[in-house]
Design an enzyme around this catalytic site. Structure first.
Site: not given
Length: 644
Positions: A542, A557
């Protein structure tokens, strides 16, 4: 990416799947049934004491050699990595290793021309040399085969398809050996006995070794390796010393490894003795095929159920529940006698949770990478992931030696039948098959329950903490010396531009991690915003950390709380240490997965070395719809930093 590097032909995929079928068929024969042949048929001098002595020595030799081979494995990996031929890194070793190991294993299913009767010492020397040679060449083939997957294609989806094909081939190959072994051995035997004879075992071994030989050549002839930057950055295989160093510093990795060690030895002993139980306790060797067939389907069901159960139960609860089921199965097994339905129930209950335990341990070991990174300040991913295969091999080696001694204790050696096994022999056998492994399983439960703290929640907290501190170690480093003057940053993804202060997370919005911007995505493709080196790829896929050639240290992110998804819905196209060019795809994510989980899909870009820059500001107005690679932010390098 070039098209021919991304797309695999159906023929290549089937060839690789057949390779997995042959590889695991071979391993099933080697790890499970060579010992059965040695204990029940190889030594037949007529002197029971002398035969038992030879069985004991040879099985202990096998155990010792397999443990020695653990120390050779790292050198095998390094040798494969350094191989450069017109046929690639891996295919030469798959073909050569597969061919030589198949021929030698078939030789071990003979009495080597009766050599042991002529000169026992010479026989043991020859056997030892042949066995270690076979084991080393098989390791070259096995390591090369599974390491080859990333080289077949650079497209992550294609890799997943190929891996799925390979897993099916592997499962069927390994399971089919268990299904066919006793019926085939008895069918091909010259004499009608419950355990077969030398001829039956040799013909069965010849079939399996032939499949392994042909499948290795199919992989060599019908697959192709592609070159990519990812492969150029591959690290050397780590040795056992390195693994112990990693264990000593990472207590969570150490505790889960210790629990898995006791578990692994226990199940290897019991699993290896199941065929002896059907043959010598029940007198129904062909019924072992029924159990093996059931076991294949139960393994598939258990794997399918794992994602559901892991959401409803903690790892400790699920691990403990699985081992308690196995302990109950041992209790049923121990008193089932020759009752086939009861034995099949017990054996199935014992085998059913094993795939789940494997996945639980794999998840904890994977999560321990970030735990160790936070605790020790450095990342030991390759070392951590080397632990489980090492323990699997060690457990298999120990079981090989132990099973030979148990067969001798129980009288299950050459010429023995179910009718010839004494009551004392049966008692000794059951104690070793059930009581000793049961104690080991209880120890594993105690260690896991009392020492392993890496739950999914704990791992999410660790990753969040790493995200806050990531990039700080690069502050002031020579690698991150910013270029002088003004730098303009591009957005790595398309969507609606946002001020960082709008992000619904205080850690990011406050700027405590660094300055930056955010995007409400309209696309799932994350591209490199500048030429850079990948310095962090989170296991949950992620987030990614880049150190740019321009001196910018950037954390990308995806979403808030998305670490909880454990990588589901995310595909990473890069590896740590890899050089990437501006516009190169880094990660792809499936936005509906994030939204379905009730999570925020905002993509956040943080310049973690913001202290090296002045006048960090958006040059495109917040709220604007932007395309990937549009310039949205400018940074001015501080004069003192640029002049260092």
């Amino acid at each position: 990416m070039k098209k021919d590097q991304g797309k695999m032909s159906l023929g290549a995929r089937l060839a690789y799947s057949f390779g997995a079928f042959g590889n695991d068929s071979f391993y099933g024969l080697l790890s499970g049934y060579l010992i059965m042949f040695i204990t029940s048929h190889l030594f037949n001098t007529g002197n029971q004491a002398e035969d038992a002595k030879m069985i004991s020595i040879v099985t202990l030799i096998i155990m010792g050699l397999r443990i020695v081979e653990l120390f050779i494995d790292p050198f095998i990996g390094n040798a494969i990595d350094r191989t450069k031929t017109r046929w690639g890194h891996f295919r030469p070793w798959i073909v050569v290793g597969g061919s030589i190991s198949a021929v030698i294993l078939l030789m071990l299913f003979t009495n080597l021309g009766g050599l042991y009767q002529k000169n026992a010492v010479m026989y043991m020397i020859v056997f030892g040399v042949l066995y270690i040679t076979m084991d080393i060449f098989y390791s070259f083939k096995d390591v090369g085969f599974w390491s080859m997957l990333p080289s077949l294609t650079t497209d992550s989806r294609e890799r997943e398809k190929t891996a799925t094909y390979a897993r099916v081939g592997s499962t069927v190959g390994g399971g089919l050996v268990g299904i066919l072994v006793m019926p085939a051995v008895i069918f091909f035997s010259a004499k009608a006995t419950s355990t077969g004879d030398d001829r039956g075992w040799f013909i069965f071994a010849a079939i399996i070794c032939g499949i392994a030989f042909v499948s290795a050549w199919c992989v060599g002839l019908f697959t192709r390796e592609v070159n990519s930057d990812i492969r150029k950055n591959k690290k050397d295989t780590k040795g056992i010393v390195g693994i112990f160093k990693a264990l000593s510093g990472n207590d969570q990795l150490m505790w889960v490894a210790l629990a898995y060690l006791f578990y692994g030895i226990a199940i290897n002993i019991t699993n290896s003795l199941e065929v002896y139980y059907f043959t010598y306790i029940m007198g129904m060797p062909k019924a072992f095929s029924i159990f093996s067939t059931i076991n294949i389907f139960l393994g598939i069901i258990a794997t399918s159920l794992f994602p559901i159960l892991s959401k409803k139960m903690s790892r400790k609860a699920l691990f403990t529940s699985c081992l308690v089921i196995m302990l109950c199965a041992m209790g049923i097994f121990a008193f089932a006698g020759s009752n086939l339905p009861l034995v099949l129930l017990a054996a199935s209950l014992f085998g059913f949770p094993q795939q789940m335990v494997f996945l639980i341990v794999l998840m904890v070991i994977t999560d321990s990478v970030e735990y160790g990174q936070l605790k020790l300040g450095h990342r030991d991913e390759s070392l951590a992931l080397s632990v489980r295969p090492l323990i699997d091999k060690f457990g298999g080696a120990v079981s090989n030696g132990v099973v030979g001694q148990i067969a001798i204790m129980a009288g299950m050696t050459t010429g023995a039948t179910a009718a010839s096994i004494t009551a004392a022999g049966k008692t000794n056998f059951k104690l070793m098959m059930f009581a000793v492994p049961a104690v080991m399983l209880i120890i594993a439960i105690i260690i896991f329950a009392s020492k392993v703290i890496l739950s999914e929640k704990k791992h999410a907290e660790i990753v969040a903490e790493l995200e806050k501190t990531w990039g700080k170690k690069y502050a002031g480093a020579k690698e991150t010396k910013p270029v002088a003057g003004q730098i303009e940053l591009s957005t790595p993804i398309a969507g609606k531009l946002m001020n960082l202060s709008e992000v619904n997370d205080e850690t990011f919005s406050s700027g405590s991690v660094g300055q930056g911007f955010a995007i409400k995505p309209t696309d799932g493709r994350v591209l490199a915003p500048f030429d850079a080196t990948v310095r962090q790829v989170f296991t949950t896929r992620h987030a990614v950390g880049l150190v740019g050639d321009n001196g910018v240290v950037l954390l990308i992110h995806i979403g808030l709380g998305t670490v909880k998804l454990k990588g589901t819905g995310f595909v990473s196209y890069v590896s740590e240490g890899q050089k990437v060019k501006k516009g190169q795809e880094l990660i792809e994510f499936w936005d509906p997965t994030i939204k379905k989980a009730g999570l925020d899909d905002t993509v956040i870009m943080i310049v973690t070395n913001s202290q090296d820059f002045n006048n960090i500001k958006l040059i495109t107005q917040a709220g604007t719809e932007v395309k990937a690679e549009d310039k949205v932010m400018s940074l001015q390098t501080k004069e003192k930093v640029a002049s260092k």
